[in-house]
Design an enzyme around this catalytic site. Structure first.
Site, PDB file in Angstrom:
ATOM      1  N   TYR A  13     -52.383 -33.767  -2.868  1.00  0.00           N
ATOM      2  CA  TYR A  13     -51.553 -32.559  -2.860  1.00  0.00           C
ATOM      3  C   TYR A  13     -52.225 -31.391  -3.579  1.00  0.00           C
ATOM      4  O   TYR A  13     -52.306 -30.275  -3.057  1.00  0.00           O
ATOM      5  CB  TYR A  13     -50.196 -32.884  -3.508  1.00  0.00           C
ATOM      6  CG  TYR A  13     -49.286 -31.695  -3.693  1.00  0.00           C
ATOM      7  CD1 TYR A  13     -48.906 -30.899  -2.612  1.00  0.00           C
ATOM      8  CD2 TYR A  13     -48.797 -31.375  -4.955  1.00  0.00           C
ATOM      9  CE1 TYR A  13     -48.058 -29.813  -2.795  1.00  0.00           C
ATOM     10  CE2 TYR A  13     -47.949 -30.295  -5.138  1.00  0.00           C
ATOM     11  CZ  TYR A  13     -47.583 -29.510  -4.053  1.00  0.00           C
ATOM     12  OH  TYR A  13     -46.761 -28.438  -4.248  1.00  0.00           O
ATOM     13  N   ASP A  49     -62.166 -45.165  -2.265  1.00  0.00           N
ATOM     14  CA  ASP A  49     -61.221 -45.362  -3.354  1.00  0.00           C
ATOM     15  C   ASP A  49     -61.976 -45.327  -4.679  1.00  0.00           C
ATOM     16  O   ASP A  49     -63.203 -45.461  -4.714  1.00  0.00           O
ATOM     17  CB  ASP A  49     -60.518 -46.722  -3.210  1.00  0.00           C
ATOM     18  CG  ASP A  49     -59.531 -46.737  -2.048  1.00  0.00           C
ATOM     19  OD1 ASP A  49     -58.984 -45.659  -1.726  1.00  0.00           O
ATOM     20  OD2 ASP A  49     -59.320 -47.816  -1.476  1.00  0.00           O
ATOM     21  N   ILE A  50     -61.228 -45.187  -5.772  1.00  0.00           N
ATOM     22  CA  ILE A  50     -61.879 -45.105  -7.076  1.00  0.00           C
ATOM     23  C   ILE A  50     -62.602 -46.403  -7.426  1.00  0.00           C
ATOM     24  O   ILE A  50     -63.569 -46.389  -8.190  1.00  0.00           O
ATOM     25  CB  ILE A  50     -60.886 -44.726  -8.189  1.00  0.00           C
ATOM     26  CG1 ILE A  50     -59.728 -45.736  -8.273  1.00  0.00           C
ATOM     27  CG2 ILE A  50     -60.366 -43.314  -7.975  1.00  0.00           C
ATOM     28  CD1 ILE A  50     -58.788 -45.476  -9.450  1.00  0.00           C
ATOM     29  N   LEU A  70     -57.689 -36.835 -10.473  1.00  0.00           N
ATOM     30  CA  LEU A  70     -56.434 -36.385  -9.872  1.00  0.00           C
ATOM     31  C   LEU A  70     -55.753 -37.486  -9.063  1.00  0.00           C
ATOM     32  O   LEU A  70     -54.556 -37.413  -8.805  1.00  0.00           O
ATOM     33  CB  LEU A  70     -56.679 -35.192  -8.940  1.00  0.00           C
ATOM     34  CG  LEU A  70     -57.451 -33.989  -9.488  1.00  0.00           C
ATOM     35  CD1 LEU A  70     -57.625 -32.951  -8.380  1.00  0.00           C
ATOM     36  CD2 LEU A  70     -56.738 -33.384 -10.676  1.00  0.00           C
ATOM     37  N   ALA A  71     -56.512 -38.491  -8.656  1.00  0.00           N
ATOM     38  CA  ALA A  71     -56.003 -39.513  -7.734  1.00  0.00           C
ATOM     39  C   ALA A  71     -54.805 -40.248  -8.328  1.00  0.00           C
ATOM     40  O   ALA A  71     -54.841 -40.693  -9.481  1.00  0.00           O
ATOM     41  CB  ALA A  71     -57.116 -40.505  -7.399  1.00  0.00           C
ATOM     42  N   TRP A  72     -53.751 -40.374  -7.507  1.00  0.00           N
ATOM     43  CA  TRP A  72     -52.565 -41.137  -7.913  1.00  0.00           C
ATOM     44  C   TRP A  72     -51.671 -41.321  -6.694  1.00  0.00           C
ATOM     45  O   TRP A  72     -51.290 -40.350  -6.046  1.00  0.00           O
ATOM     46  CB  TRP A  72     -51.801 -40.407  -9.014  1.00  0.00           C
ATOM     47  CG  TRP A  72     -50.875 -41.317  -9.775  1.00  0.00           C
ATOM     48  CD1 TRP A  72     -49.601 -41.673  -9.411  1.00  0.00           C
ATOM     49  CD2 TRP A  72     -51.155 -41.994 -10.999  1.00  0.00           C
ATOM     50  NE1 TRP A  72     -49.071 -42.534 -10.329  1.00  0.00           N
ATOM     51  CE2 TRP A  72     -49.997 -42.743 -11.326  1.00  0.00           C
ATOM     52  CE3 TRP A  72     -52.250 -42.028 -11.860  1.00  0.00           C
ATOM     53  CZ2 TRP A  72     -49.925 -43.528 -12.478  1.00  0.00           C
ATOM     54  CZ3 TRP A  72     -52.179 -42.808 -12.997  1.00  0.00           C
ATOM     55  CH2 TRP A  72     -51.026 -43.540 -13.296  1.00  0.00           C
ATOM     56  N   TYR A 133     -43.186 -43.895 -12.812  1.00  0.00           N
ATOM     57  CA  TYR A 133     -44.254 -42.896 -12.781  1.00  0.00           C
ATOM     58  C   TYR A 133     -44.575 -42.415 -14.190  1.00  0.00           C
ATOM     59  O   TYR A 133     -45.732 -42.406 -14.607  1.00  0.00           O
ATOM     60  CB  TYR A 133     -43.799 -41.735 -11.898  1.00  0.00           C
ATOM     61  CG  TYR A 133     -44.769 -40.582 -11.787  1.00  0.00           C
ATOM     62  CD1 TYR A 133     -46.068 -40.775 -11.340  1.00  0.00           C
ATOM     63  CD2 TYR A 133     -44.364 -39.280 -12.079  1.00  0.00           C
ATOM     64  CE1 TYR A 133     -46.952 -39.715 -11.215  1.00  0.00           C
ATOM     65  CE2 TYR A 133     -45.233 -38.212 -11.962  1.00  0.00           C
ATOM     66  CZ  TYR A 133     -46.521 -38.431 -11.520  1.00  0.00           C
ATOM     67  OH  TYR A 133     -47.389 -37.382 -11.406  1.00  0.00           O
TER      68      TYR A 133
END
Length: 281
Positions: A13, A49-50, A70-72, A133
């Site tokens: 996003y 992917d990480i 930032l990945a989540w 979260y």
């Protein structure tokens, strides 16, 4: 000083907007994400992917100066099990980057780390998250605060508040209003709308993130916020007017979420200081 910055979650996003802000400051970007990216020649993009990010990824560029994480997954679904399930992977990845020699670890956090609260929060406000979260983000931050110094790395934790913008790709209430408008719905049920939140535009928070990683003197918890609280009702009415929509919210038909604070906003002193010292860089 221009830096080489590894950005995870580049196709998410906020990822594309943050990358544009980094490029505007002249930084180099190695971007990773699960989705295919645009063919911007200024970016070295790797679809992965990480878990797949290791030293071999940097053979052609050298080690990045900054890891901007930032990945989540499922950031808009506050009680998705994935937040807890993915937590070990986030921790392992960031520790791996620090072990390789990346000394500036920058991670996006969330106001939901704090939980139910009334008033201004700063970097010393106790966290008591009430969603999976928030629990996962808070646990990651606490673990990194303990372990990164052992590896000689510094942590910049940008705790984000309520972001407005890119409504077509988001899942906020504003995105839902646009969707219902397109479907021809005349009304949309809503909560009381009286909770006060700290809203910030996607463009502004992306600039804040870019400024944060551009320097390494100010670290720890940094708030990505406006520093003021506005009712959600006021923001929704403003949004409908600005977009020229015909749909109307029906306030009070839905219960307020138990974990939403009556009034919560961030202390913006640190991010304002960062913006000032990086304005000429």
């Amino acid at each position: 000083m221009k830096k080489m910055i590894l950005v995870t979650g580049a196709s998410g996003y906020i990822g594309p907007h943050v990358i544009n802000a980094l490029l505007a400051r002249g930084h180099g970007v190695i971007a990773t994400g699960r989705a295919p990216s645009s063919n911007d020649p200024r970016i070295r993009y790797i679809q992965c992917d990480i878990e797949a990010i290791d030293s071999a990824l940097f053979d052609s560029t050298g080690l990045p100066d900054v890891c901007l994480h930032l990945a989540w997954r499922n950031g808009f679904m506050h009680n998705a099990n994935s937040h807890i399930e993915d937590l070990p992977g986030h921790f392992a990845f960031l520790m791996r980057m620090a072990s390789l020699g990346v000394r500036q670890i920058s991670v996006v956090g969330s106001v939901h780390e704090i939980g139910y609260f009334n008033g201004e929060i700063d970097e010393h406000t106790p966290a008591n998250p009430r969603s999976l979260y928030g629990i996962a983000k808070n646990a990651l931050r606490a673990a990194l605060e303990i372990k990164l110094p052992e590896l000689g790395a510094q942590l910049q934790w940008l705790r984000l508040f309520y972001i407005l913008g890119d409504y077509e790709r988001g899942q906020s209430v504003f995105s839902k209003i646009l969707l219902k408008e397109k479907e021809g719905q005349a009304f949309i049920p809503f909560t009381s709308g009286l909770n006060k939140f700290d809203f910030i535009s996607l463009a502004e928070v992306s600039s804040q993130i870019a400024a944060m990683v551009s320097q390494s003197e100010i670290n720890g918890i940094i708030h990505g916020c406006s520093g003021r609280a506005v009712t959600i009702r006021e923001k929704i009415d403003e949004f409908i007017a600005q977009q020229g929509l015909s749909i109307r919210p029906q306030y009070g038909l839905l219960p307020d979420r138990e974990y939403d604070s009556p009034c919560i906003f961030g202390n913006a002193a640190k991010i304002n200081q960062i913006l000032q010292i990086t304005s000429s860089s």
